[in-house]
Design an enzyme around this catalytic site. Structure first.
Site, PDB file in Angstrom:
ATOM      1  N   HIS A  33       4.828  -7.356   0.316  1.00 37.81           N
ATOM      2  CA  HIS A  33       5.438  -6.007   0.354  1.00 37.81           C
ATOM      3  C   HIS A  33       4.471  -5.041   1.034  1.00 37.81           C
ATOM      4  O   HIS A  33       3.500  -4.587   0.425  1.00 37.81           O
ATOM      5  CB  HIS A  33       5.746  -5.518  -1.063  1.00 37.81           C
ATOM      6  CG  HIS A  33       6.495  -4.230  -1.090  1.00 37.81           C
ATOM      7  ND1 HIS A  33       7.649  -4.046  -1.797  1.00 37.81           N
ATOM      8  CD2 HIS A  33       6.274  -3.039  -0.485  1.00 37.81           C
ATOM      9  CE1 HIS A  33       8.095  -2.821  -1.626  1.00 37.81           C
ATOM     10  NE2 HIS A  33       7.256  -2.177  -0.829  1.00 37.81           N
ATOM     11  N   HIS A  62       4.154  -1.577   3.897  1.00 35.24           N
ATOM     12  CA  HIS A  62       4.685  -0.552   4.809  1.00 35.24           C
ATOM     13  C   HIS A  62       3.691  -0.403   5.963  1.00 35.24           C
ATOM     14  O   HIS A  62       2.554   0.027   5.742  1.00 35.24           O
ATOM     15  CB  HIS A  62       4.838   0.792   4.099  1.00 35.24           C
ATOM     16  CG  HIS A  62       5.808   0.752   2.964  1.00 35.24           C
ATOM     17  ND1 HIS A  62       7.146   1.051   3.116  1.00 35.24           N
ATOM     18  CD2 HIS A  62       5.647   0.411   1.660  1.00 35.24           C
ATOM     19  CE1 HIS A  62       7.758   0.920   1.950  1.00 35.24           C
ATOM     20  NE2 HIS A  62       6.874   0.527   1.049  1.00 35.24           N
ATOM     21  N   LYS A  73      16.597  -5.583   2.171  1.00 32.31           N
ATOM     22  CA  LYS A  73      16.023  -4.678   1.182  1.00 32.31           C
ATOM     23  C   LYS A  73      17.069  -3.709   0.666  1.00 32.31           C
ATOM     24  O   LYS A  73      17.753  -3.043   1.446  1.00 32.31           O
ATOM     25  CB  LYS A  73      14.889  -3.895   1.846  1.00 32.31           C
ATOM     26  CG  LYS A  73      14.307  -2.775   1.001  1.00 32.31           C
ATOM     27  CD  LYS A  73      13.352  -3.285  -0.052  1.00 32.31           C
ATOM     28  CE  LYS A  73      12.911  -2.172  -0.985  1.00 32.31           C
ATOM     29  NZ  LYS A  73      11.481  -2.001  -1.043  1.00 32.31           N
ATOM     30  N   HIS A 131      14.277  -2.378  -4.588  1.00 34.70           N
ATOM     31  CA  HIS A 131      13.577  -1.223  -5.162  1.00 34.70           C
ATOM     32  C   HIS A 131      14.374  -0.863  -6.409  1.00 34.70           C
ATOM     33  O   HIS A 131      15.446  -0.270  -6.320  1.00 34.70           O
ATOM     34  CB  HIS A 131      13.525  -0.049  -4.171  1.00 34.70           C
ATOM     35  CG  HIS A 131      12.762   1.114  -4.720  1.00 34.70           C
ATOM     36  ND1 HIS A 131      11.554   1.514  -4.220  1.00 34.70           N
ATOM     37  CD2 HIS A 131      13.014   1.934  -5.778  1.00 34.70           C
ATOM     38  CE1 HIS A 131      11.094   2.548  -4.929  1.00 34.70           C
ATOM     39  NE2 HIS A 131      11.975   2.820  -5.877  1.00 34.70           N
ATOM     40  N   HIS A 139       7.518  -4.481  -6.788  1.00 30.48           N
ATOM     41  CA  HIS A 139       6.568  -3.557  -7.423  1.00 30.48           C
ATOM     42  C   HIS A 139       6.995  -3.172  -8.833  1.00 30.48           C
ATOM     43  O   HIS A 139       7.239  -1.999  -9.112  1.00 30.48           O
ATOM     44  CB  HIS A 139       6.322  -2.327  -6.553  1.00 30.48           C
ATOM     45  CG  HIS A 139       7.537  -1.700  -5.914  1.00 30.48           C
ATOM     46  ND1 HIS A 139       8.663  -1.354  -6.607  1.00 30.48           N
ATOM     47  CD2 HIS A 139       7.794  -1.348  -4.632  1.00 30.48           C
ATOM     48  CE1 HIS A 139       9.542  -0.819  -5.794  1.00 30.48           C
ATOM     49  NE2 HIS A 139       9.042  -0.819  -4.579  1.00 30.48           N
ATOM     50  N   ASP A 152       2.476  -3.203  -1.745  1.00 28.00           N
ATOM     51  CA  ASP A 152       3.180  -1.939  -1.505  1.00 28.00           C
ATOM     52  C   ASP A 152       2.251  -0.912  -0.873  1.00 28.00           C
ATOM     53  O   ASP A 152       2.350   0.292  -1.166  1.00 28.00           O
ATOM     54  CB  ASP A 152       3.819  -1.389  -2.789  1.00 28.00           C
ATOM     55  CG  ASP A 152       4.881  -0.330  -2.495  1.00 28.00           C
ATOM     56  OD1 ASP A 152       5.291  -0.187  -1.326  1.00 28.00           O
ATOM     57  OD2 ASP A 152       5.291   0.361  -3.441  1.00 28.00           O
TER      58      ASP A 152
HETATM   59  O1  DOR Z   1       5.323   4.989  -3.234  1.00 26.93           O
HETATM   60  C1  DOR Z   1       6.112   4.543  -2.415  1.00 26.93           C
HETATM   61  N1  DOR Z   1       5.948   4.739  -1.084  1.00 26.93           N
HETATM   62  N2  DOR Z   1       7.175   3.860  -2.859  1.00 26.93           N
HETATM   63  C2  DOR Z   1       8.154   3.460  -2.042  1.00 26.93           C
HETATM   64  O2  DOR Z   1       9.086   2.874  -2.507  1.00 26.93           O
HETATM   65  C3  DOR Z   1       8.108   3.799  -0.604  1.00 26.93           C
HETATM   66  C4  DOR Z   1       6.749   4.047  -0.143  1.00 26.93           C
HETATM   67  C5  DOR Z   1       6.678   4.676   1.224  1.00 26.93           C
HETATM   68  O3  DOR Z   1       7.380   4.228   2.137  1.00 26.93           O
HETATM   69  O4  DOR Z   1       5.896   5.620   1.393  1.00 26.93           O
HETATM   70 ZN    ZN Z   2       7.313  -0.111  -0.866  1.00 30.46          ZN
END
Ligand code: DOR
Ligand code: ZN
Length: 346
Positions: free
Chosen positions: A14, A16, A100, A137, A175, A248
């Site tokens: 996971h 970003h 997702k 999520h 998460h 995450d």
């Molecule tokens: O804390 C988070 N940031 N939770 C999420 O689900 C998305 C993520 C983000 O893309 O910044």
């Molecule tokens: Zn995330």
């Protein structure tokens, strides 16, 4: 006492990575530690087509240091109107590993998310048929549900029905932050798994308010009470193949975090394995780290384990207060602190 821990090369289930300049500035932190990563599709606009997924994968590969071998595993963002055929074609062509589910407005760039789970039932049907995992999520978004209860209510109001209606669908509850989620996953069939972040293993909700408001500890799902953190630690070190690594890591610039309406997310990619090693060591469970980090994820997804190894050495590493990104700064998890394990590629 273990001084050196060599484990099979791990994956991060996971991540970003964002896009553009941020992508270029953060991707190698993940690629240095992990062989593969599940790439979140919550860009603007979100990744909802095979064409968009293919193009984003190429932008990631172009940004990776060529001396690091790294494979991004792409994910399709589900919307109310997503076409089941597009999803199935993306999977068949090897572009999309998973889909997702963001409940609409649950978090960053989720305004295109799903407003009613029934709207995506035809897609879930197709995914169940072709063996494509659903990444969830797991939070309801109604304003009348307290932010600390949103995950538990999602389980009772949404997830239970999805599991009942699609008994063979592979689901990864991402998460997880509550004892309820850990218990639900543990009790469910072998097609239900969860990822756990280092930050939800390391702090509880008090950290967000320690002596003042601390935006760098704010993420979604928000950290919960201590009893929940302890339940997550038990799940992570349990040796159950249902729980595996997903950081995450969610980079936002210092300006976006330190604002009157700061963004959710911790940037933990630079010292991710060091953080997990600290937790497993504190729990006297270093022997369980390799399964969690390197074996249970690929087995659940049905893909080969990685070759090669990485090593963690019992030696302090100092985490910088800030790192440079996009002509500004980003504050990493453990900013200004030390971690008792040092990572090296072996
Ligand atoms: O804390 C988070 N940031 N939770 C999420 O689900 C998305 C993520 C983000 O893309 O910044
Ligand atoms: Zn995330």
């Amino acid at each position: 006492m273990t001084q050196n821990l060599t484990i099979r090369r791990p994956d991060d289930w996971h991540v970003h990575l964002r896009d553009g300049a941020m992508l270029s500035d953060v991707v190698n932190y993940t690629a240095r530690q992990f062989s593969r990563a599940i790439i979140m599709p919550n860009l603007t606009p979100p990744v909802t087509t095979v064409t968009a997924g293919t193009a984003y994968r190429q932008r990631i590969l172009d940004a990776v240091d060529p001396s690091l071998s790294f494979e991004p595993l792409m994910v399709c963002y589900l919307t109310d109107t997503i076409d089941a055929d597009e999803v199935a074609r993306g999977h068949a062509e090897g572009v999309f590993t998973a889909c997702k589910l963001y409940p609409a407005n649950a978090t960053t760039n989720s305004s295109h998310g799903v407003t009613d789970i029934k709207n995506i039932y035809p897609v879930l049907e197709a995914m169940q048929r072709i063996g494509m995992p659903l990444l969830v999520h797991g939070e309801v978004t109604h304003q009348d549900v307290d932010i600390f209860d949103r995950e538990a209510v999602f389980i009772s109001d949404v997830l239970k029905d999805v599991v009942k209606d699609f008994p063979a669908l592979k689901i990864i509850f991402e998460h997880i932050t509550t004892a309820e989620a850990a218990d639900f996953v543990m009790a469910a069939g072998p097609n239900i798994a969860a990822t756990i972040t280092p930050h939800h293993l390391e702090f509880n909700r008090n950290a967000i308010f320690q002596g003042g408001i601390r935006p760098h500890y704010y993420c979604l799902p928000i950290a919960k009470r201590e009893k929940h953190r302890l339940a997550l630690r038990n799940a992570a070190i349990s040796g159950s193949p249902k729980f595996f690594l997903g950081t995450d890591t969610a980079p936002h610039t210092v300006e976006a975090k330190q604002s009157a309406c700061g963004c959710a997310g911790l940037f933990n990619a630079p010292y991710a394995l060091e953080a997990y090693a600290k937790v497993f060591d504190e729990e006297d469970a270093l022997d369980k780290l390799e399964g969690f980090a390197s074996e249970f994820g690929p087995r659940f997804y049905g893909i080969p384990l990685n070759d090669g190894t990485v090593t963690l050495t019992r030696k302090d590493v100092s985490v910088p207060e800030t790192l440079d990104v996009m002509d500004t700064k980003i504050v990493p998890f453990h900013s200004g602190g030390t971690l008792p394990w040092t990572f090296s590629r072996s």
